[in-house]
Design a protein around this motif. Sequence first.
Motif, short mmCIF file in Angstrom:
data_model
loop_
_atom_site.label_atom_id
_atom_site.label_comp_id
_atom_site.label_asym_id
_atom_site.label_seq_id
_atom_site.Cartn_x
_atom_site.Cartn_y
_atom_site.Cartn_z
N ILE A 1 7.89 -10.90 5.12
CA ILE A 1 7.67 -11.92 4.09
C ILE A 1 6.72 -12.94 4.70
O ILE A 1 6.99 -13.50 5.77
N ALA A 2 5.60 -13.18 4.04
CA ALA A 2 4.56 -14.06 4.59
C ALA A 2 4.25 -15.17 3.60
O ALA A 2 3.90 -14.89 2.44
N ARG A 3 4.35 -16.40 4.06
CA ARG A 3 4.00 -17.53 3.20
C ARG A 3 2.53 -17.43 2.77
O ARG A 3 2.18 -17.67 1.61
N HIS B 1 -4.01 -5.53 0.43
CA HIS B 1 -5.00 -5.39 1.51
C HIS B 1 -4.42 -5.69 2.89
O HIS B 1 -5.18 -5.81 3.87
N ARG B 2 -3.11 -5.80 3.03
CA ARG B 2 -2.52 -6.13 4.34
C ARG B 2 -1.98 -4.91 5.07
O ARG B 2 -1.74 -4.97 6.27
N GLN C 1 3.43 -11.10 -4.08
CA GLN C 1 2.29 -11.09 -3.16
C GLN C 1 2.68 -11.51 -1.75
O GLN C 1 1.93 -11.26 -0.79
N ASN C 2 3.84 -12.15 -1.61
CA ASN C 2 4.31 -12.59 -0.29
C ASN C 2 5.08 -11.51 0.47
O ASN C 2 5.45 -11.73 1.64
N LYS D 1 9.29 -5.18 -6.18
CA LYS D 1 8.81 -6.39 -5.51
C LYS D 1 9.17 -7.65 -6.29
O LYS D 1 9.51 -8.68 -5.70
N ASN D 2 9.09 -7.59 -7.61
CA ASN D 2 9.44 -8.76 -8.40
C ASN D 2 10.91 -9.12 -8.24
O ASN D 2 11.26 -10.31 -8.14
#
Length: 375
Positions: A209-211, A228-229, A61-62, A49-50
Amino acid sequence: MAYFDHAATTRLSEQVRKAMDRHLREIYGNPSSLHTPGIEARKTINSVKNRLAEHFGVTRQNIIFTSSGTEANNLALKGMYFRHPDAQIVTTTIEHHATENSVRFLERIGCKTAWIRVDRDGFIDLDALKQALKRDTSLVSIIYANNEIGTVQPLKKIIPLVHEHGARLHLDMVQVPLHQAIDFPALGVDFVTLSAHKFHGPRGIGCLIARDPALLEPLIHGGQQEFHRRAGTENVATMIGFLTAYEAARAQAKTHNAHVDQLSHYLIEQLNLKAFDYRLNGPDLDHSRLNAILNIGFKDHDAQHLAFQLNRHGIYVSLGSACDSDNIEVSHVLKAIDVPKAYIRGSMRISLSDENTYEEIDHLLKTLETILHET
């Protein structure tokens, strides 16, 4: 074999297969476990992810991993609606079925919606969009590069309209990574959908990808995965495959695009030279489109018959979206751009990659010529 259906799916690259295989064999712990194998798996996910976050210009986290582009579209649309049930969702008449059918579902349970028409090249009607946007619009969902006709939407004109009304913008960019980088901050949007199998990665993994992921109500409940998504034990190997495929796509983009552009121009030039009675559905080559996706209609012919005969000769094309292969109706996208009746039923999609050759194009043309003359 001549495979011209890369918009449906791509071959898993050997580089990706090897990267996944090593992790399937060596990193088998549950990432939620607190023992050494579990911690190793968690570290691998964080590393993946990084690295992706660095490519996309976001933080880890996005990035919300999903099982597919379809699930990512569902999460964006339904996740926003379930958090904002009184708000409107706006989309277009040429969306992938993952978006179209999600919005139809939301309509049935009370969501306010607006469907924006497009012109004959598939470009969104900006005046209609402006009229549809209201202060209670929560989300506008648009396919950035159309999977059937290749049209690329004018983001610089769309984004100001959407954000002026306080709405969020979601882009289905599933067809994009082989052709351009995903620079999330530069795009200026709020959500982006991707799917690994469209760029030589594995099936079974996509991402949103979520802002601001907190805007979304989760669709799958259980554990605390994906911040948690999206609950469920993570598939570490496919995450590795996603990253490996994306990095390879970026490294090879320049040569890929040059080769695909040359092949697409060669195909159209040869169709003209051989005097085929055809129509290129969507924009002309090099005009705000992906040249890799060519939807071509042959006058007064049946595309199902053409595709069947081509298949017999080891040539593989599509009639439209592969996600709707059980439906023999004319594509809603071709209807929306008002393809003439004489051409619409003879329309098929030829989608190219850098794995295709001039020899394969010649084989396609020669075989098509024979089939068309026989019918």
